[in-house]
Design a protein around this motif. Structure first.
Motif, short mmCIF file in Angstrom:
data_model
loop_
_atom_site.label_atom_id
_atom_site.label_comp_id
_atom_site.label_asym_id
_atom_site.label_seq_id
_atom_site.Cartn_x
_atom_site.Cartn_y
_atom_site.Cartn_z
N HIS A 140 0.74 -1.19 -0.12
CA HIS A 140 -0.06 -0.03 0.12
C HIS A 140 0.85 1.24 0.02
O HIS A 140 2.18 1.20 0.14
CB HIS A 140 -0.96 -0.07 1.51
CG HIS A 140 -0.29 -0.03 2.58
ND1 HIS A 140 0.34 -1.11 3.10
CD2 HIS A 140 -0.21 0.93 3.51
CE1 HIS A 140 0.96 -0.80 4.42
NE2 HIS A 140 0.53 0.57 4.48
N GLY A 141 0.08 2.60 -0.17
CA GLY A 141 0.89 3.75 -0.12
C GLY A 141 0.11 4.81 0.23
O GLY A 141 -1.02 4.69 0.25
N GLU A 142 0.95 5.95 0.42
CA GLU A 142 0.34 7.00 0.79
C GLU A 142 1.20 8.22 0.17
O GLU A 142 2.37 8.23 0.70
CB GLU A 142 0.08 7.37 2.28
CG GLU A 142 -0.66 8.37 2.77
CD GLU A 142 -0.92 8.48 4.29
OE1 GLU A 142 -0.98 7.41 5.10
OE2 GLU A 142 -0.94 9.69 4.76
N GLY A 143 0.70 9.03 -0.63
CA GLY A 143 1.41 10.06 -1.04
C GLY A 143 2.66 9.64 -1.89
O GLY A 143 2.81 8.79 -2.98
N CYS A 144 3.79 9.89 -1.41
CA CYS A 144 5.24 9.67 -2.11
C CYS A 144 5.60 8.39 -1.27
O CYS A 144 6.89 7.97 -1.66
CB CYS A 144 6.04 10.55 -2.23
SG CYS A 144 5.63 12.09 -3.30
N GLY A 175 20.33 3.89 -20.00
CA GLY A 175 21.60 3.03 -19.49
C GLY A 175 22.16 3.87 -18.00
O GLY A 175 22.44 3.46 -17.35
N SER A 176 22.72 5.20 -18.65
CA SER A 176 23.44 5.71 -17.38
C SER A 176 22.94 6.85 -16.96
O SER A 176 23.46 7.40 -15.88
CB SER A 176 24.59 6.41 -18.15
OG SER A 176 24.24 7.21 -19.25
N VAL A 177 21.59 7.13 -16.92
CA VAL A 177 20.82 8.11 -16.35
C VAL A 177 19.87 7.60 -15.12
O VAL A 177 19.05 6.59 -15.28
CB VAL A 177 20.04 9.16 -17.20
CG1 VAL A 177 19.29 10.03 -16.47
CG2 VAL A 177 21.00 9.58 -18.53
N VAL A 178 20.08 8.16 -13.86
CA VAL A 178 19.27 7.83 -12.63
C VAL A 178 18.20 8.92 -12.72
O VAL A 178 18.25 10.11 -12.60
CB VAL A 178 19.78 7.93 -11.40
CG1 VAL A 178 18.81 7.85 -10.40
CG2 VAL A 178 21.23 7.11 -11.26
N ARG A 179 16.79 8.31 -13.29
CA ARG A 179 15.63 9.00 -13.48
C ARG A 179 14.67 9.51 -12.25
O ARG A 179 14.59 8.40 -11.41
CB ARG A 179 14.80 8.43 -14.57
CG ARG A 179 13.44 9.20 -14.70
CD ARG A 179 12.66 8.45 -15.79
NE ARG A 179 12.60 7.04 -15.79
CZ ARG A 179 12.20 6.22 -16.78
NH1 ARG A 179 11.60 7.01 -17.79
NH2 ARG A 179 12.30 5.05 -16.72
N PHE A 180 14.57 10.62 -11.87
CA PHE A 180 13.54 11.07 -11.09
C PHE A 180 12.12 11.39 -11.81
O PHE A 180 12.12 12.16 -12.61
CB PHE A 180 13.98 12.43 -10.19
CG PHE A 180 14.90 12.13 -9.07
CD1 PHE A 180 16.14 11.73 -9.57
CD2 PHE A 180 14.60 12.26 -7.97
CE1 PHE A 180 17.17 11.47 -8.50
CE2 PHE A 180 15.55 11.97 -6.92
CZ PHE A 180 16.82 11.50 -7.15
N ALA A 181 11.04 10.83 -11.45
CA ALA A 181 9.54 10.93 -12.06
C ALA A 181 8.77 10.85 -10.91
O ALA A 181 7.96 10.04 -10.97
CB ALA A 181 9.50 10.42 -13.00
N PRO A 182 8.92 11.65 -9.91
CA PRO A 182 8.07 11.49 -8.78
C PRO A 182 6.57 11.90 -8.87
O PRO A 182 6.23 12.46 -10.02
CB PRO A 182 8.58 12.22 -7.48
CG PRO A 182 9.25 13.35 -8.23
CD PRO A 182 9.80 12.81 -9.61
N PRO A 183 5.64 11.38 -8.10
CA PRO A 183 4.50 12.01 -8.25
C PRO A 183 4.48 13.57 -8.17
O PRO A 183 5.22 14.15 -7.56
CB PRO A 183 3.63 11.47 -6.61
CG PRO A 183 4.47 10.25 -6.40
CD PRO A 183 5.91 10.45 -7.04
N LEU A 184 3.64 14.06 -8.85
CA LEU A 184 3.66 15.74 -8.69
C LEU A 184 3.46 16.42 -7.49
O LEU A 184 3.49 17.37 -7.44
CB LEU A 184 2.50 16.16 -9.90
CG LEU A 184 2.60 15.72 -11.34
CD1 LEU A 184 1.89 16.56 -12.31
CD2 LEU A 184 4.45 15.73 -11.71
N VAL A 185 2.82 15.55 -6.46
CA VAL A 185 2.69 16.34 -5.48
C VAL A 185 3.72 16.11 -4.17
O VAL A 185 3.54 16.34 -3.07
CB VAL A 185 1.23 15.40 -4.48
CG1 VAL A 185 0.08 15.73 -5.55
CG2 VAL A 185 1.75 13.82 -4.58
N VAL A 186 4.95 15.61 -4.75
CA VAL A 186 6.16 15.50 -3.82
C VAL A 186 6.43 16.79 -3.28
O VAL A 186 6.31 17.88 -3.89
CB VAL A 186 7.04 15.06 -4.81
CG1 VAL A 186 7.72 15.91 -5.70
CG2 VAL A 186 8.52 14.54 -3.90
#
Ligand SMILES: Cc1ncc(COP(=O)(O)O)c(C=O)c1O
Length: 399
Positions: A28-32, A369-380
């Motif tokens: 389960h989850g809540e927010g981020c 390959g070499s990129v660490v991606r951040f794509a969090p919820p827009l409510v972060v």
């Protein structure tokens, strides 16, 4: 035996092994924040691959879905659907005016776009020789045969040939290459305004406008795949808005219904005429359940000012990553992105860093390959961003 172990044993026995899954089962989850079935906490900077824009466990979204499910969840497109019409009305207020077709995923939205463009050239314009698609190296458009055929990365295509024919790949961001490639055989050009899976590659300023100008001048349909960049991910509703221009067709999915499977293809009034009754369809596409969720997402975006929030927190993330990149050279090569689609470029593979982050309770993903991606919820929140960047920093120090 912990519940995770039990579930993994059964999952590995019964599920086709087409995903490189981490050995985690979420509960389960809540927010981020997410918790797995054994109670471990994860800070989520992936949002289910840029999908859960309102975050997890969202009460309002859950209520909108359950209220619709209790009333009417499926009727098919044999009839008009109230929630679909109301959603279309809400989307039409954004920066692309046109007509819409709803489906269930990004790949399906792109299939619809490719088919519409072919039919537009052949039937509306009477130019059946215009069959070639132009796409880009490092692009990603999905896993169905058509979408895969315009995906410019060999690793996704290997072993699945022959692809659907008549596709030419050119370098992204190179206006001269586009000028040379678009001919009187070109049906359409398909581009992500920012290449996401390919490594968060941003085009130079003015490039999208130049693509627009070239396609108009030469009679090619311009398709923008906003499956990952759309629905506010980069701080504007569509990423193309940065350049004050519009494509002929735009595709959406991922964040559209906040996590309920849904895709959409929007086309301008000139091109959409190519579809007539019977030419394209989807049994589930635009069903009441997905549309109610998407309609809720549209309202929540406005009520919570999510575009402004995305710009502000995205700028905070962007500068935190750029400082981190400077601090940890030569292990890093910089950072790039827009809004809440950002990447830290490593000098080497990103997968081991993403794995270490996961072991410390931080969910990130790999792009190109070499990129660490951040794509969090827009409510972060900025605090959550700081927590994530601090964990990533500690990993880079140690590795
Ligand atoms: C730009 C883009 N297009 C299309 C797709 C495919 O979407 P789906 O997995 O919903 O078919 C993706 C998925 O990552 C994407 O990033």
């Amino acid at each position: 035996m912990p519940l995770t172990e039990q579930l993994l044993a059964t999952g590995r026995k019964l599920l086709i092994n087409n995903y490189g899954r981490a050995p985690i089962v979420m509960s389960h989850g809540e927010g981020c924040v997410l918790w797995d079935v054994d109670g471990r906490r994860y800070l989520d900077m992936t949002a289910g691959i840029a999908v859960c824009i309102l975050g997890h466990g969202h009460k309002g979204l859950a209520e909108a879905i359950s209220e619709q499910a209790a009333r009417l969840h499926h009727t098919s497109n044999l009839y008009f659907i109230e929630a679909q019409i109301r959603l279309a009305e809400a989307l039409a207020k954004r920066a692309f005016a046109g007509k819409m077709f709803f489906c269930n995923s990004g790949a399906e939205a792109n299939e619809a776009a490719l088919k519409l463009a072919r039919r537009y050239q052949a039937v509306v314009r009477g130019k059946p020789q215009r069959v070639e698609f132009i796409s880009f190296e490092k692009s990603f458009h999905g896993r169905t045969m058509g979408a895969l055929s315009v995906t410019g990365q060999e690793k996704y295509r290997k072993g699945f040939g022959p692809m659907v024919g008549d596709v030419r790949f050119i370098p992204f961001g190179d206006a001269d290459a586009a000028r040379a490639a678009i001919t009187d055989r070109t049906c359409a050009l398909i581009a992500e305004p920012i290449q996401a899976e390919g490594g968060i590659n941003l085009p130079p300023p003015g490039y999208l406008q130049e693509l627009r100008r070239l396609c108009t001048e030469r009679g090619a349909v311009l398709i923008f795949d906003e499956v990952q960049t759309g629905i506010g991910r980069t701080g504007t509703f569509y990423a193309f808005e940065k350049e004050a221009m519009v494509p002929d067709i735009v595709t959406l999915a991922k964040g559209l219904a906040g996590g309920v499977p849904m895709g959409a293809m929007l086309a301008n009034d000139e091109v959409e005429r190519a579809f007539e009754p019977g030419t394209h369809a989807s049994t589930f596409g635009g069903n009441p359940l997905a549309c109610a969720a998407a309609l809720y997402v549209q309202q929540a975006m406005d009520d919570q000012n999510l575009l402004t929030q995305c710009k502000e927190v995205g700028a905070h993330l962007g500068s935190a990553l750029s400082r981190l990149a400077e601090r940890r050279r030569p292990k890093t090569r910089g950072s790039r992105g827009r809004g809440l689609l950002q990447g830290l470029v490593l000098d080497g593979e990103a997968a081991p860093v993403v794995q270490k982050a996961r072991e410390r309770g931080l969910l990130l993903s790999v792009a190109g390959g070499s990129v660490v991606r951040f794509a969090p919820p827009l409510v972060v929140s900025k605090d959550e961003i700081d927590e994530a960047v601090a964990i990533l920093d500690a990993i880079l120090v140690e590795s």
